[in-house]
Design an enzyme around this catalytic site. Structure first.
Site, PDB file in Angstrom:
ATOM      1  CB  SER A  84      -0.993   0.042   1.187  1.00 37.44           C
ATOM      2  OG  SER A  84      -0.181   0.423   2.407  1.00 37.44           O
ATOM      3  CE1 TYR A 100      -0.880  -1.734   6.605  1.00 36.46           C
ATOM      4  CE2 TYR A 100      -0.524   0.680   6.197  1.00 36.46           C
ATOM      5  CZ  TYR A 100      -1.106  -0.575   5.628  1.00 36.46           C
ATOM      6  OH  TYR A 100      -1.987  -0.894   4.680  1.00 36.46           O
TER       7      TYR A 100
END
Length: 312
Positions: free
Chosen positions: A158, A183
């Site tokens: 992402s 993340y």
């Protein structure tokens, strides 16, 4: 491929294309795909499109009953138990699939967790790095005996990779935990995994699916999502966000497009090769140089192999 070689190739598709759009005219009859996280969000949308194109799909699932209910009525789907945060579970799943002997033509490593509270799994590994990267690293390497000669592996990352390169001195956040940096590191790791897997001779791509609201956001409070511009005050989607069907499209395109037959190791976005990211706007996207650096990819591969005992 290098960062400077990241340029659009004119696929004919774009941000609003769906998984069904990119599969138009492609017959996957007789092919088998494996899609982690294939029972919710964009993973589920991708599985449905693959099945409609004729493929059989294997869906590993940590929550078996939830997965079976979500996939009820979808033909040619096999659901088996797998917890990516548990290497013993990865071993059991992969041993079962290898014993079954089916050839894998497409592998999409789509499952993941995002910005969760500090959690430790296995021998104390940070959960996002362990689940998003190390679990998939071990899984793909254990399944390599099943790969077709022309297999494609698509690693779903992402724009979160903008947030952090690999923290070589503190991979497991032992010196203070930050859920967003954790993340970001895991998403950079997803991209570097594909870069080095491709260098080893297995055609692999990385995919940024775009901005989509799915169960991935379950750890983010509503007020934080509003503050980040992910949803409006009334809960509707802001401009620039995709449906799950649109979000699934780039991974499916990377897994099947004949335009990519002689390419590999590339970062893809909006159903095309992504451009280098020279700014910091994550909604525009593109790819940062640290996510496609071949030296970093090789270094991370060696560390991951040592941690998991796979890929050596």
């Amino acid at each position: 491929m290098t960062w400077e070689q990241q340029h659009k190739i004119g696929s004919g598709f774009g941000a609003h294309s769906t998984a069904r759009d990119v599969l138009a005219g492609i017959d996957l009859t007789g092919k088998t795909a494996l899609v982690t996280g294939g029972y919710s969000g964009l993973g589920l949308a991708g599985v449905r499109a693959l099945v409609e194109a004729g493929a059989r799909v294997v869906v590993p699932a940590r929550r078996l009953e939830v997965a079976r209910e979500a996939l009820r009525g979808v033909a040619r789907v096999d659901v088996f138990e797998l917890d990516l945060g548990d290497l013993e579970s990865v071993r059991r799943f992969s041993d079962h699939l290898v014993a079954d002997g089916r050839t894998l033509d497409i592998v999409i490593t789509n499952a993941g967790i995002m910005a969760c509270p500090e959690t430790r799994v296995g021998p104390g590994w940070e959960a996002q790095f362990a689940t998003n990267h190390l679990g998939h690293f071990a899984l793909v390497n254990r399944l390599r005996p099943l790969f077709a000669d022309d297999v494609r592996v698509v690693s779903v990352t992402s724009a979160g990779h903008f947030l952090s390169s690999i923290r070589w001195d503190d991979l497991q956040f032992e010196d203070g935990y930050d859920r967003w940096l954790a993340y970001g590191q895991s998403k950079t790791a997803n991209a570097l995994f594909a870069v080095h897997l491709n260098a080893l001779g297995v055609q692999a791509f990385t995919t940024h699916p775009g901005s989509i609201l799915t169960p991935l956001q379950r750890h983010i409070p509503h007020e934080d999502q509003v503050a980040r511009g992910w949803i409006t005050e009334d809960g509707s989607l802001p401009d620039g966000f995709k449906t799950p069907e649109q979000g699934a499209a780039t991974a499916i395109w990377a897994a099947t497009s004949p335009l990519l037959n002689d390419l590999g190791g590339l970062y893809t976005q909006d159903c095309d090769v992504a451009e280098p990211a020279t700014g910091d706007d994550m909604l525009i996207g593109g790819v940062k140089p640290w996510a496609v650096d071949p030296d970093d990819a090789s270094r991370l591969w060696k560390i991951s192999a040592d941690l998991t005992g796979q890929g050596r």
